[in-house]
Design a protein around this motif. Structure first.
Motif, PDB file in Angstrom:
ATOM      1  N   TRP A  74     -85.851 -32.034 -30.228  1.00 24.36           N
ATOM      2  CA  TRP A  74     -85.622 -32.972 -31.279  1.00 24.36           C
ATOM      3  C   TRP A  74     -84.353 -33.039 -31.666  1.00 24.36           C
ATOM      4  CZ3 TRP A  74     -91.057 -31.402 -33.248  1.00 24.36           C
ATOM      5  CH2 TRP A  74     -92.052 -31.789 -32.629  1.00 24.36           C
ATOM      6  N   THR A 103     -94.953 -38.207 -31.580  1.00 21.20           N
ATOM      7  CA  THR A 103     -96.018 -37.587 -30.648  1.00 21.20           C
ATOM      8  C   THR A 103     -97.393 -38.111 -31.035  1.00 21.20           C
ATOM      9  OG1 THR A 103     -94.800 -35.486 -31.037  1.00 21.20           O
ATOM     10  CG2 THR A 103     -96.795 -35.185 -30.082  1.00 21.20           C
ATOM     11  N   HIS A 156     -90.162 -25.810 -36.864  1.00 18.49           N
ATOM     12  CA  HIS A 156     -88.969 -26.067 -36.665  1.00 18.49           C
ATOM     13  C   HIS A 156     -88.063 -24.851 -36.461  1.00 18.49           C
ATOM     14  CE1 HIS A 156     -89.287 -30.373 -36.359  1.00 18.49           C
ATOM     15  NE2 HIS A 156     -90.234 -30.271 -37.262  1.00 18.49           N
ATOM     16  N   TYR A 193     -91.238 -38.524 -43.368  1.00 18.48           N
ATOM     17  CA  TYR A 193     -90.753 -38.343 -41.831  1.00 18.48           C
ATOM     18  C   TYR A 193     -91.879 -39.149 -40.879  1.00 18.48           C
ATOM     19  CZ  TYR A 193     -94.684 -34.845 -40.973  1.00 18.48           C
ATOM     20  OH  TYR A 193     -95.901 -34.160 -41.220  1.00 18.48           O
ATOM     21  N   ASP A 194     -91.217 -39.425 -39.692  1.00 22.36           N
ATOM     22  CA  ASP A 194     -92.120 -39.976 -38.637  1.00 22.36           C
ATOM     23  C   ASP A 194     -92.210 -39.029 -37.472  1.00 22.36           C
ATOM     24  OD1 ASP A 194     -89.656 -40.631 -37.881  1.00 22.36           O
ATOM     25  OD2 ASP A 194     -90.390 -42.195 -36.587  1.00 22.36           O
ATOM     26  N   ASP A 195     -93.425 -39.019 -36.966  1.00 25.32           N
ATOM     27  CA  ASP A 195     -93.713 -38.363 -35.754  1.00 25.32           C
ATOM     28  C   ASP A 195     -94.165 -39.302 -34.690  1.00 25.32           C
ATOM     29  OD1 ASP A 195     -94.481 -36.371 -33.754  1.00 25.32           O
ATOM     30  OD2 ASP A 195     -95.227 -35.062 -35.215  1.00 25.32           O
ATOM     31  N   GLU A 225     -97.869 -25.872 -35.315  1.00 26.91           N
ATOM     32  CA  GLU A 225     -97.552 -27.328 -35.518  1.00 26.91           C
ATOM     33  C   GLU A 225     -98.823 -28.258 -35.712  1.00 26.91           C
ATOM     34  OE1 GLU A 225     -93.347 -28.196 -33.058  1.00 26.91           O
ATOM     35  OE2 GLU A 225     -95.396 -28.153 -31.720  1.00 26.91           O
TER      36      GLU A 225
END
Length: 258
Positions: free
Chosen positions: A78, A188, A64, A184-186, A120
């Protein structure tokens, strides 16, 4: 040697201050290392950057930190990165981008954000049924191949999940958890969530005593997470507010109905 390990602050200057105060109460550290993802999030990106700048900690670049540095922002950025990008100066964004990918703190002790070859991808984690869990040992060993075989301690972040793993015949891997973003949510693919399970600010202390006698501590610190949650709500991010209050994510839309 006593090393304090911070990771994934994500613009939560209140959590950062609580961690620093707790560390001071515990007698401080010979060195404090920051594992990246410093400012991204709907909280206090500029204030966090300025506090970290004053501390001048050895810091590696998180994914990030790299993404926040994109200028101008585009439709692929994002929301948390855009929020931080809009509140930092160009010089601050450039400073984040210029952070090193990896640091050798002392011989045999290395620090990076996510994996030794990627900022990542997860090192210690796998995605199972939409949740981050510990990855199989064989998978972790494969992901470590880019490292120098002489490495004996690896400090990493990224997943926001505290972990301590000793690789047979290899290094000890330590993730202290997240200072400022307990869940958190992702979306992807494969979409998933990471949840620390409480709103506490997390950090770690590594006490080097020679191979076989090193000590690793994961510390959870209470702080005014309600103020951080209200800040996230004011920024239009209710899911962040829920995570900051609870350490869990509200059910993401991609999970569908029960």
């Amino acid at each position: 040697m006593r090393i304090a390990v911070l990771a994934d602050i994500h613009g939560n200057v209140l959590a950062l201050e609580a961690v620093l105060a707790d560390l001071e109460r515990r007698g401080g550290a010979d060195l404090t290392i920051n594992l990246g993802d410093c400012v991204s999030g709907p909280l206090w990106p500029r204030e966090t950057f300025e506090r970290l700048e004053a501390l001048d900690l050895p810091t590696v670049r998180g994914n990030h930190d790299r993404r926040v540095a994109v200028d101008p922002a585009d439709d692929t950025m994002w929301a948390s990165d855009r929020y931080a990008q809009e509140r930092l100066t160009s010089a601050q964004r450039e400073a984040l981008f210029a952070l090193p990918f990896m640091l050798e703190i002392i011989p045999g002790v290395v620090a990076f954000h996510a994996r030794p070859d990627h900022d990542e991808k997860y090192l210690l984690d796998a995605i199972v049924d939409g949740q981050l869990v510990r990855a199989p040992l064989a998978a972790i060993q494969r992901r470590l191949k880019p490292l120098d075989p002489a490495c004996r301690i690896v400090l990493c972040g990224h997943s926001h999940r505290p972990e301590l793993i000793r690789i047979p015949g290899g290094p000890v891997l330590f993730n202290p958890g997240s200072v400022g973003a307990p869940a958190y949510d992702d979306d992807t693919p494969p979409a998933h969530v990471s949840e620390q399970g409480s709103p506490h600010a997390r950090y770690g202390i590594v006490t080097l005593g020679g191979e076989g006698s090193d000590r690793f501590e994961t510390i959870a610190v209470d702080y005014d997470h309600e103020a951080a949650a209200r800040q996230a709500e004011q920024a239009g991010r209710p899911e962040w507010a829920h995570a900051l209050r609870t350490g869990f994510m509200p059910k993401p839309a991609w999970q569908g109905s029960a």
